[in-house]
Enzyme design. Sequence first.
Site, mmCIF file in Angstrom:
data_model
loop_
_atom_site.group_PDB
_atom_site.id
_atom_site.type_symbol
_atom_site.label_atom_id
_atom_site.label_comp_id
_atom_site.label_asym_id
_atom_site.label_seq_id
_atom_site.Cartn_x
_atom_site.Cartn_y
_atom_site.Cartn_z
ATOM 1 N N ASP A 80 0.799 -1.228 0.000
ATOM 2 C CA ASP A 80 0.000 0.000 0.000
ATOM 3 C C ASP A 80 0.830 1.276 0.000
ATOM 4 O O ASP A 80 0.328 2.348 0.346
ATOM 5 C CB ASP A 80 -0.990 0.011 1.176
ATOM 6 C CG ASP A 80 -2.182 0.913 0.889
ATOM 7 O OD1 ASP A 80 -2.539 1.056 -0.285
ATOM 8 O OD2 ASP A 80 -2.733 1.491 1.851
ATOM 9 N N ASP B 137 -4.183 -4.991 -5.024
ATOM 10 C CA ASP B 137 -3.387 -3.800 -5.383
ATOM 11 C C ASP B 137 -1.907 -4.048 -5.608
ATOM 12 O O ASP B 137 -1.181 -3.138 -6.011
ATOM 13 C CB ASP B 137 -3.535 -2.685 -4.337
ATOM 14 C CG ASP B 137 -4.774 -1.839 -4.569
ATOM 15 O OD1 ASP B 137 -5.528 -2.132 -5.516
ATOM 16 O OD2 ASP B 137 -4.994 -0.886 -3.816
ATOM 17 N N ASP C 2 -12.218 1.936 5.443
ATOM 18 C CA ASP C 2 -11.139 1.972 4.450
ATOM 19 C C ASP C 2 -9.893 2.661 5.000
ATOM 20 O O ASP C 2 -8.817 2.539 4.420
ATOM 21 C CB ASP C 2 -11.587 2.735 3.202
ATOM 22 C CG ASP C 2 -12.672 1.995 2.449
ATOM 23 O OD1 ASP C 2 -12.504 0.794 2.211
ATOM 24 O OD2 ASP C 2 -13.686 2.625 2.102
#
Length: 327
Positions: free
Chosen positions: A113, A151, A302
């Site tokens: 991330d 991701d 989130d």
Amino acid sequence: MVLGAALLITGCSSDGGDGSDTGADAGAGITQQPKEIAPFWVNPDGTAAQQVAALEKAGKKQDAEHIRKIAEQPVAEWVGPDNPEEQTRGFTEAADKAGRTALLVLYNIPHRDCGQYSQGGAADGNAYREWLDGVAAGIGDRSATVILEPDALLHLVDGCTPEQFHEERYDLLKGAVTKLKSLKNTKVYLDAGNAGWQNPDQIFEPLKRAGIEQADGFSVNVSNFYSTDDSIAYGKQLSAKVAGKHFVIDTSRNGKGPYAQGNPDERWCNPPGRALGETPTTKTADPLVDAYLWVKRPGESDGECKGGPKAGQWWGDYALKLAKASS
């Protein structure tokens, strides 16, 4: 886009949950969905189920029924960094006992991330491989569907992950696909971003380098809000570039599509006015789509934006709004 790391394991935070206590019932009377429609395991003691029980105890029957819309659906279990073998064994044994398939998300890639809300991951490649060995040992021969590293590829393509980590990441992802596909009853879907990423031509080569040929397919829209129709269109574009591989779509919160206001860089983060999407099922609108799944657990934050708690923590008010908007 970045993700909220939903690391709540059977109602506990990632700091304390080990996934072993999956046989208990939160008291909400949660049962499995019909196998022919949704073959994935419903955790009867999940976070949403616990809130249903708490709301009923408090006499808030209407709110409890709204949250029940979340609690009664199979949602993915995000495997935390600690005790991976114990966690995955707990989930897969409980699913097996119920005659269902465990839906798992692996989200522990090093440099995860890009230092944003869900930053973290394994300390290095060797630590990741050791963690993955634990995951595989915990799954064993039991039935599991794995969403692999949301991701991780997208952040190689968009420049978010520094160049010096790229080769290692490809190696780790390809190794993970190989390891998981060596298991008897495990399906693996490599994450491939979302319909907001308008460049499928830039991600199909990374998918190939990460082992898509050996995987069952890829996942789209994980933790995002793009409509199912847009996600199907994106997935079909991508599928055509990777030998017709099938894909799965995260429909957990896409009932009203993406948020179009506020800071464009954070529209994905706890957007207001969203709704639950199609419930999990293997009966989809396109033969290339293996399933609609709730990969992101509706009601979990989130990240610390728009008044939300840390990524992955349960946010009851947001969960209630999602469920009410789906009425």
